[in-house]
Scaffold this active site. Structure first.
Site, short mmCIF file in Angstrom:
data_model
loop_
_atom_site.label_atom_id
_atom_site.label_comp_id
_atom_site.label_asym_id
_atom_site.label_seq_id
_atom_site.Cartn_x
_atom_site.Cartn_y
_atom_site.Cartn_z
CB ILE A 176 -0.81 0.10 1.20
CG1 ILE A 176 -1.88 -1.49 0.96
CG2 ILE A 176 -1.71 1.32 1.24
CD1 ILE A 176 -2.66 -1.42 2.51
CG ASP A 232 9.43 -1.07 4.92
OD1 ASP A 232 9.91 -1.90 5.65
OD2 ASP A 232 8.34 -1.03 4.50
CB THR A 236 -5.35 3.81 5.77
OG1 THR A 236 -4.36 3.67 5.10
CG2 THR A 236 -6.15 5.29 5.17
CD GLU A 271 -11.36 -0.40 13.44
OE1 GLU A 271 -11.72 -1.17 12.46
OE2 GLU A 271 -10.28 0.24 13.04
CG HIS A 306 -11.35 -0.54 9.29
ND1 HIS A 306 -10.86 -1.34 10.13
CD2 HIS A 306 -10.63 -1.03 7.79
CE1 HIS A 306 -9.72 -2.07 9.63
NE2 HIS A 306 -9.61 -2.00 8.20
CB ILE A 307 -14.72 2.29 4.11
CG1 ILE A 307 -14.08 3.72 4.13
CG2 ILE A 307 -15.87 2.19 4.90
CD1 ILE A 307 -15.13 4.64 3.48
CB ALA A 341 -10.30 -3.34 1.65
#
Ligand code: NAD
Length: 301
Positions: free
Chosen positions: A152, A171, A228, A259, A277-278, A280
């Site tokens: 992502i 990273d 996200t 959540e 939490h949308i 995907a």
């Protein structure tokens, strides 16, 4: 195979599974009834609402269940070690939703930069606050810090570079061939200190949240922050304090420590752009996830 789908699935994929000769049951179960239901199926497909923790898996053990599929990236709603100890295989669909989540992160970056969320609320209250929202900022020409440069993060990074942003990535793993004039890997402290926008894309990290008061204190004044990834990667009290002090200009959130979230102070903050939490949840991603599940079941059976 007899397959239980507890949290919904793309209609075309459901049809394909049935066409392939499988029996598919679409039904959500509360935790106390789920274990018994799982004893009677060969595979279960869950999204995030269904939690497959030890008590449920212990109750299912010894039955027919051999395959657990998480329709999505993270498997943090599944006790994988416990499932495997019971001889169950756990699979997920890691690639299918990368573009959808990256686009939502980008949408939150724009929403925060241009007051899109709060201006919409204000207009629905009959207001025309043109002057209140006349100090938006542009993304183009700015620096985006991406924490967690995996599927992502890299997708968002490519979008940002195409828009004229410079990308700094932090990273623990450095992929080859990505660094160029507009993208380089840096240490976390440099990313925090140098980014105008920061977007978080690591997996759920156990222990101390990656973004806490200490990390926020190292950020540029007026930074825009988007999460996200997973809610527990951010200390929400520290985030709220950062918003109130102005250190964080605005925050875009799709994921929360709990959540559904009950953190009204955060949700009601005028400079928070929030979604439930949308990440995907696009037609395209759900279709890709569905077809990946069809493939997993085809291979397994
Ligand atoms: P990925 O595994 O491809 O990338 C994650 C990257 O984070 C990897 O490159 C890894 O090396 C790096 N990383 C791991 N631990 C780190 C650490 N401590 N510090 C810095 N980097 C670290 O995963 P992805 O598919 O890009 O997913 C990223 C996140 O997005 C996950 O948390 C996933 O659960 C979340 N997600 C959210 C939604 C949503 O609906 N909002 C949907 C899908 C995925």
């Amino acid at each position: 195979m007899r397959i239980l789908v507890t949290d919904g699935m793309d209609a075309a994929a459901l049809a394909q599974l049935r066409q392939n000769g499988h029996e598919v049951i679409e039904q959500f179960y509360e935790p106390d009834a789920l274990g018994a239901a799982l004893r009677d199926v060969d595979a279960v497909v869950v999204r995030s609402a269904t939690k497959l923790r030890q008590p449920v898996l212990d109750a299912a053990a010894g039955g027919r269940l051999k395959l657990i599929i998480r329709a999505g990236v993270g498997v943090d709603n599944i006790d994988v070690a416990c499932a495997e100890a019971h001889g169950m295989t756990v699979r997920n669909t890691p690639r299918a939703s990368s573009n959808a989540v990256a686009e939502l992160a980008m949408a939150h970056l724009f929403s925060c930069a241009r007051y899109i969320s709060i201006a919409g609320h204000s207009m629905r209250e009959g207001k025309w606050e043109k002057k209140t929202y006349n100090k938006g900022v542009e993304l183009s020409g700015k620096t985006l810090g991406v924490i967690g440069y995996g599927r992502i993060g890299q997708t968002l990074g490519r979008m940002a570079q195409a828009m004229g942003m410079t990308v700094l990535a932090y990273d623990i793993y450095h992929a080859e061939g990505l660094e160029c004039a507009t993208m380089r890997y840096v240490e976390l402290d440099e990313l925090l200190a140098s980014s105008d926008f920061i977007s978080l894309h690591t997996p759920a990290i156990d222990g101390k949240p990656l973004i806490d008061a200490e990390a926020i204190a190292k950020m540029k004044d007026g930074v825009i922050f988007v999460n996200t990834s997973r809610g527990n990667n951010v200390d929400e009290a520290a985030l709220l304090a950062g918003l109130e002090s102005g250190r964080i200009r605005a925050a875009g959130l799709d994921v929360y420590a709990q959540e559904p979230t009950k953190n009204e102070a955060l949700l009601n903050h005028p400079r928070v752009s929030c979604t439930p939490h949308i990440g995907a949840s696009t037609v395209e991603a759900q279709r890709r996830i569905g077809m990946e599940i069809v493939d997993i079941i085809r291979q397994f059976s």
